[in-house]
Design an enzyme around this catalytic site. Structure first.
Site, PDB file in Angstrom:
ATOM      1  N   PHE A  32       0.859  -1.187   0.000  1.00  0.00           N
ATOM      2  CA  PHE A  32       0.000   0.000   0.000  1.00  0.00           C
ATOM      3  C   PHE A  32       0.897   1.240   0.000  1.00  0.00           C
ATOM      4  O   PHE A  32       1.996   1.221   0.556  1.00  0.00           O
ATOM      5  CB  PHE A  32      -0.890  -0.039   1.246  1.00  0.00           C
ATOM      6  CG  PHE A  32      -1.824   1.127   1.365  1.00  0.00           C
ATOM      7  CD1 PHE A  32      -2.736   1.424   0.360  1.00  0.00           C
ATOM      8  CD2 PHE A  32      -1.795   1.941   2.495  1.00  0.00           C
ATOM      9  CE1 PHE A  32      -3.596   2.507   0.480  1.00  0.00           C
ATOM     10  CE2 PHE A  32      -2.654   3.024   2.620  1.00  0.00           C
ATOM     11  CZ  PHE A  32      -3.553   3.305   1.612  1.00  0.00           C
ATOM     12  N   ARG A  52      -1.059  10.611  18.748  1.00  0.00           N
ATOM     13  CA  ARG A  52      -1.587   9.693  19.766  1.00  0.00           C
ATOM     14  C   ARG A  52      -2.820   8.915  19.286  1.00  0.00           C
ATOM     15  O   ARG A  52      -3.621   9.422  18.498  1.00  0.00           O
ATOM     16  CB  ARG A  52      -1.966  10.466  21.032  1.00  0.00           C
ATOM     17  CG  ARG A  52      -0.793  11.023  21.823  1.00  0.00           C
ATOM     18  CD  ARG A  52      -1.271  11.629  23.125  1.00  0.00           C
ATOM     19  NE  ARG A  52      -2.235  12.685  22.903  1.00  0.00           N
ATOM     20  CZ  ARG A  52      -1.927  13.967  22.810  1.00  0.00           C
ATOM     21  NH1 ARG A  52      -0.673  14.365  22.932  1.00  0.00           N
ATOM     22  NH2 ARG A  52      -2.870  14.879  22.607  1.00  0.00           N
ATOM     23  N   HIS A  92       0.005  -5.884   7.913  1.00  0.00           N
ATOM     24  CA  HIS A  92      -0.739  -7.095   7.523  1.00  0.00           C
ATOM     25  C   HIS A  92      -0.383  -8.285   8.408  1.00  0.00           C
ATOM     26  O   HIS A  92      -0.782  -9.408   8.086  1.00  0.00           O
ATOM     27  CB  HIS A  92      -0.372  -7.511   6.089  1.00  0.00           C
ATOM     28  CG  HIS A  92      -0.709  -6.506   5.052  1.00  0.00           C
ATOM     29  ND1 HIS A  92      -0.600  -6.777   3.703  1.00  0.00           N
ATOM     30  CD2 HIS A  92      -1.176  -5.236   5.124  1.00  0.00           C
ATOM     31  CE1 HIS A  92      -0.964  -5.721   3.000  1.00  0.00           C
ATOM     32  NE2 HIS A  92      -1.309  -4.766   3.845  1.00  0.00           N
ATOM     33  N   ARG A 141       7.513  15.005  24.202  1.00  0.00           N
ATOM     34  CA  ARG A 141       7.553  14.784  25.659  1.00  0.00           C
ATOM     35  C   ARG A 141       8.452  13.609  25.991  1.00  0.00           C
ATOM     36  O   ARG A 141       8.783  12.781  25.129  1.00  0.00           O
ATOM     37  CB  ARG A 141       6.148  14.474  26.185  1.00  0.00           C
ATOM     38  CG  ARG A 141       5.186  15.623  26.043  1.00  0.00           C
ATOM     39  CD  ARG A 141       3.875  15.339  26.766  1.00  0.00           C
ATOM     40  NE  ARG A 141       3.072  16.531  26.793  1.00  0.00           N
ATOM     41  CZ  ARG A 141       1.984  16.728  26.019  1.00  0.00           C
ATOM     42  NH1 ARG A 141       1.558  15.794  25.205  1.00  0.00           N
ATOM     43  NH2 ARG A 141       1.334  17.870  26.082  1.00  0.00           N
ATOM     44  N   GLN A 151      -6.541  -0.088  10.918  1.00  0.00           N
ATOM     45  CA  GLN A 151      -7.566   0.490  10.045  1.00  0.00           C
ATOM     46  C   GLN A 151      -8.671  -0.568   9.832  1.00  0.00           C
ATOM     47  O   GLN A 151      -8.466  -1.760  10.061  1.00  0.00           O
ATOM     48  CB  GLN A 151      -6.862   0.925   8.742  1.00  0.00           C
ATOM     49  CG  GLN A 151      -7.738   1.359   7.604  1.00  0.00           C
ATOM     50  CD  GLN A 151      -8.109   0.195   6.720  1.00  0.00           C
ATOM     51  OE1 GLN A 151      -7.429  -0.829   6.708  1.00  0.00           O
ATOM     52  NE2 GLN A 151      -9.198   0.345   5.975  1.00  0.00           N
ATOM     53  N   TYR A 183       4.317  19.989  30.173  1.00  0.00           N
ATOM     54  CA  TYR A 183       4.628  21.051  29.214  1.00  0.00           C
ATOM     55  C   TYR A 183       6.117  21.198  28.945  1.00  0.00           C
ATOM     56  O   TYR A 183       6.582  22.265  28.555  1.00  0.00           O
ATOM     57  CB  TYR A 183       4.004  22.385  29.650  1.00  0.00           C
ATOM     58  CG  TYR A 183       2.500  22.380  29.473  1.00  0.00           C
ATOM     59  CD1 TYR A 183       1.943  22.173  28.215  1.00  0.00           C
ATOM     60  CD2 TYR A 183       1.641  22.559  30.546  1.00  0.00           C
ATOM     61  CE1 TYR A 183       0.563  22.129  28.042  1.00  0.00           C
ATOM     62  CE2 TYR A 183       0.269  22.526  30.386  1.00  0.00           C
ATOM     63  CZ  TYR A 183      -0.273  22.307  29.122  1.00  0.00           C
ATOM     64  OH  TYR A 183      -1.628  22.267  28.942  1.00  0.00           O
ATOM     65  N   ASP A 208       7.207  -3.171   8.367  1.00  0.00           N
ATOM     66  CA  ASP A 208       5.824  -2.730   8.210  1.00  0.00           C
ATOM     67  C   ASP A 208       4.945  -3.972   8.384  1.00  0.00           C
ATOM     68  O   ASP A 208       4.813  -4.802   7.482  1.00  0.00           O
ATOM     69  CB  ASP A 208       5.630  -2.084   6.833  1.00  0.00           C
ATOM     70  CG  ASP A 208       4.197  -1.606   6.606  1.00  0.00           C
ATOM     71  OD1 ASP A 208       3.302  -1.964   7.399  1.00  0.00           O
ATOM     72  OD2 ASP A 208       3.973  -0.872   5.623  1.00  0.00           O
ATOM     73  N   LYS A 247      -8.297  -4.273   8.729  1.00  0.00           N
ATOM     74  CA  LYS A 247      -7.221  -5.098   9.299  1.00  0.00           C
ATOM     75  C   LYS A 247      -7.767  -6.165  10.260  1.00  0.00           C
ATOM     76  O   LYS A 247      -8.884  -6.065  10.734  1.00  0.00           O
ATOM     77  CB  LYS A 247      -6.194  -4.218  10.026  1.00  0.00           C
ATOM     78  CG  LYS A 247      -5.556  -3.160   9.133  1.00  0.00           C
ATOM     79  CD  LYS A 247      -4.806  -3.787   7.976  1.00  0.00           C
ATOM     80  CE  LYS A 247      -4.059  -2.795   7.099  1.00  0.00           C
ATOM     81  NZ  LYS A 247      -4.845  -1.751   6.477  1.00  0.00           N
TER      82      LYS A 247
HETATM   83  C1  LIG Z   1       1.237  -2.451   4.151  1.00  0.00           C
HETATM   84  C2  LIG Z   1       0.566  -1.276   4.788  1.00  0.00           C
HETATM   85  N1  LIG Z   1       1.318  -0.393   5.449  1.00  0.00           N
HETATM   86  C3  LIG Z   1       0.775   0.683   6.054  1.00  0.00           C
HETATM   87  C4  LIG Z   1      -0.583   0.901   6.010  1.00  0.00           C
HETATM   88  C5  LIG Z   1      -1.123   2.158   6.609  1.00  0.00           C
HETATM   89  O1  LIG Z   1      -2.003   1.959   7.633  1.00  0.00           O
HETATM   90  P1  LIG Z   1      -3.135   3.039   7.975  1.00  0.00           P
HETATM   91  O2  LIG Z   1      -4.208   2.899   6.950  1.00  0.00           O
HETATM   92  O3  LIG Z   1      -3.573   2.624   9.344  1.00  0.00           O
HETATM   93  O4  LIG Z   1      -2.525   4.378   7.969  1.00  0.00           O
HETATM   94  C6  LIG Z   1      -1.410  -0.004   5.351  1.00  0.00           C
HETATM   95  C7  LIG Z   1      -2.877   0.223   5.327  1.00  0.00           C
HETATM   96  O5  LIG Z   1      -3.634  -0.411   4.665  1.00  0.00           O
HETATM   97  C8  LIG Z   1      -0.835  -1.119   4.712  1.00  0.00           C
HETATM   98  O6  LIG Z   1      -1.567  -1.992   4.025  1.00  0.00           O
END
Ligand SMILES: Cc1ncc(COP(=O)(O)O)c(C=O)c1O
Length: 398
Positions: free
Chosen positions: A91, A237, A165, A220, A188, A227, A162, A191
């Protein structure tokens, strides 16, 4: 053949999820605060529970999977002029996070069987500007991390995993996200662990974990006055309401994960037995797979030269849900036309204009044109549902 819809829908939720969110609403503690001045408990508890699930020392919850990658790159000091190697098959977020920190993504072709970054191709892409590699565990299938980390440490490169998935994926005894410097996750809506939006970072290094936290929470430091802001950071966050839902969803994940793995193996046996079909091959050393998607690669000549669209249509006509595959990054308009960040020199990248040519990324370009993918909730079906998929695929040729 059974014709009605056999597959569960997504998300899977129950009254416990409703109660978890309602409890936050009733409490009036709608945000988490900071480690030194806690308000709600859900973000802090989720961080502990998710790090336990992923078997990592630290977890920092963030707003989504995209800023999770960006946060790690910033914490690792990746910035202007640096190159970061990324799989071409993912993605956009895996690469846009690199662009966001003013670095330059460099795309790496994939292995034709496992469909993840081909570690053998790394050497040819490393230059004096390369600072990091992002290993995307596509569909939860682990990149060959042992070899990748070995190469990276010899060349002094940082490694970001990353794991958007790959919740629960395990490679050679270790959950993914624990091989590199840090691992990033997305929660998201589509997922396998979700609250609609959300993200997390896992890490085993105390100093880096503190930096990651700092970048994601306005510079922070844990234990310091609210602060005081020690370095560049911003607000990435995770909301407290999302954390409550994630905690509740996380309790469902281990059983779903186990079922997906069992069903994925069963379906692989059935589908790989069909002439002209093969499914994503688990990387050697993969012991569990998150299975966010289940890619199926077909040989068009065995199916009367059917197109990917035709293949997808046949499955959908039989009520089998599919997801679109990611178009390879090198060909996306933003990279082809080099319409990215002001003042950054992309001329050394291995994409843009004539370099965004499929012939230069032959494996991913070929696979993209002849593959379809099933969403993960299909793997929560019963055996009858899986047999139905195999029978439907087999009959596509007739
Ligand atoms: C491989 C990969 N990396 C990063 C992300 C980004 O995640 P988000 O949509 O939570 O920003 C996705 C989202 O589908 C993804 O498939």
């Amino acid at each position: 053949m059974r014709e009605e819809v056999l597959f569960p829908s997504w998300p899977v939720w129950d009254e416990k999820d409703v109660e978890a969110v309602s409890n936050v609403v009733r409490s009036g503690n709608w945000w988490c605060g900071a480690p030194s001045e806690r308000v709600g408990e859900n973000v802090w508890e989720f961080q502990k529970e998710f790090s336990r699930f992923q078997e990592a020392k630290h977890c920092i919850a963030v707003a989504n999977g995209t800023v999770a990658i960006e946060t790690v790159l910033l914490a690792l000091g990746v910035g202007r002029g640096d190159e970061v190697i990324v799989s071409d098959y993912t993605f956009i977020a895996s690469a846009s996070a690199v662009v966001a920190v003013n670095a330059v993504p460099v795309f790496c072709d994939i292995d034709p069987e496992t469909l993840v970054l081909d570690v053998d191709k790394l050497d040819s892409l490393i230059t004096s500007r390369t600072k990091a590699v992002i290993a995307v565990h596509l569909g939860g299938n682990p990149v060959a991390m042992e070899r990748l980390c070995d190469k990276a440490s010899k060349r002094g490169l940082k490694v970001v995993e990353d794991c958007a998935h790959a919740q629960g994926s395990r490679y050679r005894g270790k959950r993914v996200g624990n091989w590199g410097d840090a691992g990033t996750f997305s929660f998201q809506a589509s997922k396998v662990l979700t609250a609609g939006e959300g993200g997390a970072i896992i890490c085993n290094d105390d100093v880096l974990a503190e930096k990651i936290y700092s970048v994601s929470d306005c510079g922070r430091k844990p234990g310091e006055y609210f602060y005081s802001h020690f370095e560049y950071g911003t607000n990435y966050r995770l909301p407290e309401l999302s954390a409550a839902l994630l905690r509740s969803q996380l309790r469902k994940l281990p059983a779903q994960h186990e079922l997906r793995n069992e069903n994925a193996r069963y379906l692989a046996d059935r589908l790989n037995a069909i002439d002209g079909i093969r499914v994503m091959k688990p990387t050697e050393g993969a012991e569990e797979i998150g299975y966010y998607i289940y890619p199926i690669v077909f040989e068009p000549s065995k199916f009367e030269n059917i197109t990917k669209e035709g293949f997808t249509k046949k499955l959908n006509e039989h009520a089998i849900p599919t997801d679109d595959c990611y178009p390879p990054l090198h060909g996306l308009a933003c990279f082809r036309n080099v319409r990215l960040r002001k003042g950054i020199d992309y001329s050394q990248a291995n994409w843009g204009g004539e370099k965004s040519d499929d012939a230069l990324f032959p494996v991913v370009s070929d696979i993209y044109g002849r593959s379809v993918q099933l969403p993960h909730y299909v793997l929560l079906a019963d055996r009858e549902g899986l047999d139905y998929i195999a029978r439907t695929v087999e009959r596509i040729r007739y």
